[in-house]
Design a protein around this motif. Structure first.
Motif, mmCIF file in Angstrom:
data_model
loop_
_atom_site.group_PDB
_atom_site.id
_atom_site.type_symbol
_atom_site.label_atom_id
_atom_site.label_comp_id
_atom_site.label_asym_id
_atom_site.label_seq_id
_atom_site.Cartn_x
_atom_site.Cartn_y
_atom_site.Cartn_z
ATOM 1 N N ASN A 154 54.091 5.516 38.449
ATOM 2 C CA ASN A 154 54.268 4.410 38.511
ATOM 3 C C ASN A 154 52.438 3.536 39.347
ATOM 4 O O ASN A 154 52.968 3.947 40.523
ATOM 5 C CB ASN A 154 54.659 3.646 38.739
ATOM 6 C CG ASN A 154 54.977 1.681 38.427
ATOM 7 O OD1 ASN A 154 53.864 0.811 38.791
ATOM 8 N ND2 ASN A 154 56.423 1.009 38.155
ATOM 9 N N LEU A 209 52.065 0.930 40.620
ATOM 10 C CA LEU A 209 52.060 -0.555 41.346
ATOM 11 C C LEU A 209 51.992 -0.524 43.484
ATOM 12 O O LEU A 209 51.639 -1.321 43.748
ATOM 13 C CB LEU A 209 52.891 -1.321 40.763
ATOM 14 C CG LEU A 209 52.932 -2.181 40.255
ATOM 15 C CD1 LEU A 209 52.220 -1.783 38.600
ATOM 16 C CD2 LEU A 209 54.318 -3.423 39.286
ATOM 17 N N LYS A 234 55.375 0.986 27.728
ATOM 18 C CA LYS A 234 53.283 0.335 27.428
ATOM 19 C C LYS A 234 53.375 0.158 26.158
ATOM 20 O O LYS A 234 52.275 -0.422 25.537
ATOM 21 C CB LYS A 234 52.851 1.646 27.391
ATOM 22 C CG LYS A 234 52.617 2.922 28.750
ATOM 23 C CD LYS A 234 53.366 2.338 29.872
ATOM 24 C CE LYS A 234 53.622 3.601 30.744
ATOM 25 N NZ LYS A 234 54.186 3.065 31.968
ATOM 26 N N THR A 267 49.313 -7.966 33.190
ATOM 27 C CA THR A 267 49.603 -6.493 34.235
ATOM 28 C C THR A 267 48.947 -6.966 35.400
ATOM 29 O O THR A 267 48.936 -8.017 35.511
ATOM 30 C CB THR A 267 48.151 -5.212 33.972
ATOM 31 O OG1 THR A 267 48.030 -4.098 34.218
ATOM 32 C CG2 THR A 267 47.149 -6.601 33.585
ATOM 33 N N VAL A 268 49.992 -5.533 36.332
ATOM 34 C CA VAL A 268 49.803 -6.033 37.791
ATOM 35 C C VAL A 268 47.832 -5.210 38.526
ATOM 36 O O VAL A 268 47.182 -5.997 39.032
ATOM 37 C CB VAL A 268 50.146 -5.445 38.778
ATOM 38 C CG1 VAL A 268 50.174 -5.389 39.993
ATOM 39 C CG2 VAL A 268 52.229 -6.150 38.344
ATOM 40 N N ALA A 324 46.566 -1.897 34.464
ATOM 41 C CA ALA A 324 47.599 -0.693 33.530
ATOM 42 C C ALA A 324 46.058 0.373 33.209
ATOM 43 O O ALA A 324 46.851 0.603 31.805
ATOM 44 C CB ALA A 324 48.120 -1.272 32.727
ATOM 45 N N ASP A 335 47.527 3.228 31.787
ATOM 46 C CA ASP A 335 49.303 3.489 30.486
ATOM 47 C C ASP A 335 48.335 3.191 29.230
ATOM 48 O O ASP A 335 47.791 3.957 28.336
ATOM 49 C CB ASP A 335 49.933 1.957 30.539
ATOM 50 C CG ASP A 335 50.546 2.211 31.940
ATOM 51 O OD1 ASP A 335 51.010 3.285 32.481
ATOM 52 O OD2 ASP A 335 51.412 0.943 32.039
ATOM 53 N N ASN A 392 43.186 3.187 39.244
ATOM 54 C CA ASN A 392 43.282 1.876 38.703
ATOM 55 C C ASN A 392 42.660 0.816 38.908
ATOM 56 O O ASN A 392 42.309 -0.157 38.690
ATOM 57 C CB ASN A 392 44.818 1.433 37.854
ATOM 58 C CG ASN A 392 45.571 1.967 37.073
ATOM 59 O OD1 ASN A 392 45.327 3.021 36.719
ATOM 60 N ND2 ASN A 392 47.203 1.267 36.691
ATOM 61 N N SER A 448 55.993 -6.506 33.106
ATOM 62 C CA SER A 448 55.510 -6.054 34.526
ATOM 63 C C SER A 448 54.568 -7.205 35.795
ATOM 64 O O SER A 448 55.012 -7.532 36.807
ATOM 65 C CB SER A 448 54.183 -5.555 33.737
ATOM 66 O OG SER A 448 54.713 -4.554 32.832
ATOM 67 N N THR A 476 57.550 -0.369 34.464
ATOM 68 C CA THR A 476 57.778 -1.359 35.694
ATOM 69 C C THR A 476 60.024 -1.743 35.180
ATOM 70 O O THR A 476 60.261 -2.767 35.407
ATOM 71 C CB THR A 476 57.654 -2.886 35.790
ATOM 72 O OG1 THR A 476 57.633 -2.976 34.414
ATOM 73 C CG2 THR A 476 56.598 -2.476 36.227
HETATM 74 O O1 LIG Z 1 50.998 -4.159 34.519
HETATM 75 C C1 LIG Z 1 50.787 -2.746 35.466
HETATM 76 O O2 LIG Z 1 49.527 -2.628 36.487
HETATM 77 C C2 LIG Z 1 51.513 -1.232 35.478
HETATM 78 C C3 LIG Z 1 52.266 -1.389 35.227
HETATM 79 C C4 LIG Z 1 53.210 -0.411 34.892
HETATM 80 O O3 LIG Z 1 53.092 -0.496 33.755
HETATM 81 C C5 LIG Z 1 52.788 0.619 35.950
HETATM 82 O O4 LIG Z 1 53.566 1.947 34.924
HETATM 83 C C6 LIG Z 1 51.449 1.307 35.514
HETATM 84 O O5 LIG Z 1 51.459 2.460 36.402
HETATM 85 C C7 LIG Z 1 50.757 0.229 35.993
#
Ligand SMILES: O=C(O)C1=C[C@@H](O)[C@@H](O)[C@H](O)C1
Ligand SMILES: Nc1ncnc2c1ncn2[C@@H]1O[C@H](COP(=O)(O)OP(=O)(O)OP(=O)(O)O)[C@@H](O)[C@H]1O
Length: 290
Positions: A15, A17, A97, A139-140, A143, A146, A160, A186, A250
């Motif tokens: 992950n 994050l 995802k 998203t954070v 992603a 994914d 990322n 997420s 998440t």
């Molecule tokens: O929103 C995001 O940035 C993410 C959400 C999840 O799927 C995580 O698994 C991914 O690595 C990053």
């Protein structure tokens, strides 16, 4: 002008994050997007069977693709509109995802509708979907981990923060997925709790870059169950016989990889829990125009 594309879902190795480095692998659950171009300049979307779900992401995917590529198709971008429809067997906001699959399928379906299916490298089409996900606020980190796994197939390791691919490998694994009957978006994840486990994420990245994906997943799973407040019990039920097991994305889904017979035994345990358990395989072919 119509276009259509199909994208696979993915499971998590790391992950992103905690540190911005992430890793994921494509699995055989699919989202299909169909795009009909119009001449009214309006973009709207529908998600089959989910009239109340948020369509901002796929609308933004179609808008960005039209804005950047209508010209190459000999069209005036301000006059081109689109009607997008997605149809998916990926449960939404469940850690598998769904957002990356929907974005990739919509970007490629829009390019197909513009008759530009081969005009863009797949990885750049993927970056367009990641930009749309950032604009839509789903998203954070963007992603890209994914999204690249879903676009290219196999397993990817990514940065990322820079949307760069660090590694990409074809894999042929069996995967068991357990999805509890709840959702976890997420965008609502506790990012500062994830950042506190950065040293564990660095260890997971080292293992993954060394090709030790199973061990990487398992370390990731225990660390992120702790940070995000999910139970590690489904992981313990899968150990020690599986090659790897983790919370996916998440949450709330968990994914285990290993030989089929071992996963069938774990499936017997996981099906006693509320929710859905699926025995799947990894995908090497990624997102495809149909
Ligand atoms: O929103 C995001 O940035 C993410 C959400 C999840 O799927 C995580 O698994 C991914 O690595 C990053
Ligand atoms: N089939 C779909 N069609 C259109 N948009 C979708 C579809 N599936 C997901 N989305 C979009 O993605 C959002 C969910 O994104 P989120 O990142 O929370 O879920 P996820 O990608 O399944 O989870 P994770 O990143 O943990 O794996 C939804 O609110 C919606 O905007």
């Amino acid at each position: 002008m119509d276009g259509r594309a199909v994208a696979p879902a993915a499971g998590t190795v790391l992950n992103a994050l905690a540190t911005g480095t992430g890793s994921a692998f494509a699995i055989d659950l699919e989202t299909t997007a169909t795009v009909k171009l119009t001449d009214d300049g309006e973009v709207d979307a529908e998600i089959a069977g989910q009239p109340d779900a948020d369509t901002t992401l796929v609308e933004r995917c179609a808008e960005l693709t039209i804005a950047e590529h209508a010209d190459a198709a000999g069209l005036d971008e301000t006059a081109v509109g689109a009607r997008v429809e997605t149809n998916s067997d990926v449960p939404m906001a469940s850690g598998l995802k769904s957002s990356s699959a929907a974005a990739n399928a919509t970007v490629l379906a829009t390019l197909d509708a513009l008759e530009l299916g081969d005009a863009l490298e797949r990885i750049d089409a993927c970056r367009l979907g990641v930009q749309a996900a950032r604009d839509a606020g789903v998203t954070v980190t963007g992603a890209f981990d994914d999204a690249s796994a879903s676009m290219l197939g196999g397993v990817t390791i990514t940065d990322n923060m820079a949307d760069e691919l660090l590694a990409h490998e074809e894999v042929d694994w069996h995967a068991l997925v357990y999805t509890p009957p709840e959702q976890s978006f997420s965008a609502d994840a506790d990012v500062s709790a994830c950042e506190r486990i950065a040293p564990m994420a660095d260890l997971v990245a080292e293992l993954a870059l060394d090709g030790r994906y199973g061990e990487a997943m398992t370390v990731n799973g225990f660390a992120f169950c702790g940070a995000l407040g999910f139970s590690a019990d489904p992981m313990v039920e899968a150990l020690p016989d599986v090659d790897g097991v983790s919370l996916s994305g998440t949450g709330p889904s968990y994914v285990a990889v290993g030989d089929r017979r071992t996963l069938e035994t774990v499936q017997d345990r996981w099906t006693e829990r509320d929710g859905t358990t699926r025995l799947l395989q990894t995908r090497t072919d990624g997102t495809q125009i149909q």
